[in-house]
Enzyme design. Structure first.
Site, PDB file in Angstrom:
ATOM      1  N   GLU A  39     -33.820 -71.019  11.757  1.00  0.00           N
ATOM      2  CA  GLU A  39     -32.631 -70.818  12.599  1.00  0.00           C
ATOM      3  C   GLU A  39     -32.792 -71.551  13.931  1.00  0.00           C
ATOM      4  O   GLU A  39     -33.667 -71.201  14.724  1.00  0.00           O
ATOM      5  CB  GLU A  39     -32.472 -69.312  12.866  1.00  0.00           C
ATOM      6  CG  GLU A  39     -31.283 -68.970  13.755  1.00  0.00           C
ATOM      7  CD  GLU A  39     -31.110 -67.461  13.970  1.00  0.00           C
ATOM      8  OE1 GLU A  39     -32.101 -66.719  13.827  1.00  0.00           O
ATOM      9  OE2 GLU A  39     -29.986 -67.044  14.279  1.00  0.00           O
ATOM     10  N   GLU A  76     -24.865 -60.483  13.204  1.00  0.00           N
ATOM     11  CA  GLU A  76     -26.005 -60.163  14.074  1.00  0.00           C
ATOM     12  C   GLU A  76     -25.495 -60.247  15.505  1.00  0.00           C
ATOM     13  O   GLU A  76     -25.372 -61.334  16.070  1.00  0.00           O
ATOM     14  CB  GLU A  76     -27.173 -61.135  13.869  1.00  0.00           C
ATOM     15  CG  GLU A  76     -28.380 -60.715  14.703  1.00  0.00           C
ATOM     16  CD  GLU A  76     -29.520 -61.709  14.676  1.00  0.00           C
ATOM     17  OE1 GLU A  76     -30.618 -61.338  14.256  1.00  0.00           O
ATOM     18  OE2 GLU A  76     -29.313 -62.882  15.066  1.00  0.00           O
ATOM     19  N   ASP A 127     -26.258 -69.859  13.449  1.00  0.00           N
ATOM     20  CA  ASP A 127     -25.794 -68.636  14.115  1.00  0.00           C
ATOM     21  C   ASP A 127     -24.744 -69.053  15.141  1.00  0.00           C
ATOM     22  O   ASP A 127     -25.013 -69.883  16.004  1.00  0.00           O
ATOM     23  CB  ASP A 127     -27.003 -67.968  14.782  1.00  0.00           C
ATOM     24  CG  ASP A 127     -26.646 -66.706  15.564  1.00  0.00           C
ATOM     25  OD1 ASP A 127     -25.737 -66.769  16.413  1.00  0.00           O
ATOM     26  OD2 ASP A 127     -27.289 -65.667  15.333  1.00  0.00           O
TER      27      ASP A 127
END
Lengths: 272, 272
Positions: A152, A246, A185
């Site tokens: 990530e 998240e 993300d």
């Protein structure tokens, strides 16, 4: 596109673990909201009763699309790029210890903060080399289990190593293993990517997992990101994985988890 | 709407000071690009030859819309909210020492990082109270000079005290001085504000100064912020101050300064 949300299996210092606390009530709540998956943050598989976990997940008819590993950095400072070879070895072994768990759930293993930061004694080029070698070792160990790893890119304020998609893709090329890809993300992308949709498209079939939080790290809909366009980009590249929430547990975990799924489901309906 | 760019009068650790180095060549360059103003970052006015500075600024027909003071925090750790009253007094005196300089240039004094962080021994409520009192003292000292102060909400990663417009407006209300308002910065707003345009509109006539950087802190046009809409919001509230470039010197300071003004001028032409 399927929806999941992050759940920490243990108390943690990481503030964006959306839900934590007692496992079964949380999993029951996640299922009740209509999520199809629960992403598990697991610091150390040795400390979790995996049979019990699998049984609860199955009871509520959920899947586990991904396993987060960043607590090993947050709580133990274990990383792939530490100047101390013994700590680097511990990071590799920690990720390898997730492989049987990931295989059981058919989950992606996330390489987030456990990749480490630039620390004194290791320059960026050296860090990238040892990170590449460490990930290759883990990927090869994971291949017989059919398990994939996803790194990530994380924004500049939280991590000094691999902030952008472009840096992530460069590592993917160097690692050169079929079971290594990326996790994007939206919160990090908002800060780091020149264009969020363009970066999703550049990632293409190396996108193994996807996290959503709005621009202020609250649930999607609480900030100014264009999630209709973002979900559209995921559809364009044929992404069939999970879109996993998240975000900060704000104004409270239950409200956040509920608003996320309502908002994304409405967008998916109007996009389809 | 007038355009300016940040110039540091001294070497500094702050990475988003767009231009720094020899003063006159930088100011000549800024004027040559077509900027109407140069925002000066001044750690300590006692260390700057203000007459010489004013003479160079006048020579190139520029104005100084604002004076940045954050280097006092970055380089000396002076702040309004330090647990040590002597350090808080030093912050008030430092800001007061900027008043004659600000009066000379008709510039706004920026309260950025010099407001301080939450440090052990001072909780948030206490910090806000002592900050309010310190700013009131400075505002009253500045009033006879016709000088205004503007506090800048700064994103959560760089500052633990006043991240959002809403927190800033709450302080403006508590300070209750006509010459105290806010500076909004698009880079910070991208992370903190639910909606950038809505926040500009809520700020209204308490917007005393405005910083631009794109979402990745590069020059406007290098990221994904909608500057056409942002400039439109400034026009809607009747903002007549400067739009000041404070961004990373990437890919190099000259390119960044040049692209910023080209991009914003084109948007202003098509908005008008």
């Amino acid at each position: 596109m399927k929806l999941s949300i992050v759940l920490s299996t243990q108390p943690t210092q990481f503030q964006a673990a959306t839900l934590s606390g007692e496992l079964e009530p949380s999993i029951a709540q996640i299922a009740a909201f209509g999520y199809q998956g629960v992403e598990l943050a697991i610091r150390n598989p040795d400390l979790v009763n995996i049979d019990a976990l699998a049984s609860v997940v199955r009871k509520y008819n959920l899947v586990v699309p991904a396993i987060g590993t960043g607590q090993a950095w947050n709580d133990e400072r274990i990383s792939f790029t530490d100047p101390d070879p013994a700590i680097r070895r511990a990071a590799i072994e920690r990720i390898e210890s997730h492989i049987p768990v990931a295989a059981r759930f058919n989950a992606v293993i996330i390489i987030g903060l456990i990749r480490g930061m630039l620390l004194p004694g290791v320059n960026e080029k050296q860090a990238m080399t040892i990170l590449c070698e460490g990930i290759q070792e883990c990927c090869r160990a994971a291949q017989p289990f059919g398990v994939r790893l996803a790194l990530e890119p994380i924004n500049r304020y939280e991590c000094s190593l691999i902030n952008t998609l472009s840096q992530g893709l460069s590592l993917v090329k160097d690692v050169a293993e079929e079971n290594f890809g990326l996790l994007l993300d939206t919160f990090h992308m908002n800060i780091e990517e020149p264009g969020i949709e363009a970066s999703i498209q550049s990632c293409g079939d190396r996108l193994f997992h996807f996290h959503v939080a709005d621009s202020n790290r609250w649930y999607p809909g609480a900030g100014h990101l264009d999630f209709s366009s973002i979900l559209g980009s995921l559809q364009k590249i044929g992404y069939e994985g999970f879109v996993s929430g998240e975000f900060l547990p704000m104004p409270d975990p239950i409200t956040a988890a509920s608003r996320n799924i309502e908002y994304l489901k409405a967008l998916l309906r109007s996009n389809s």
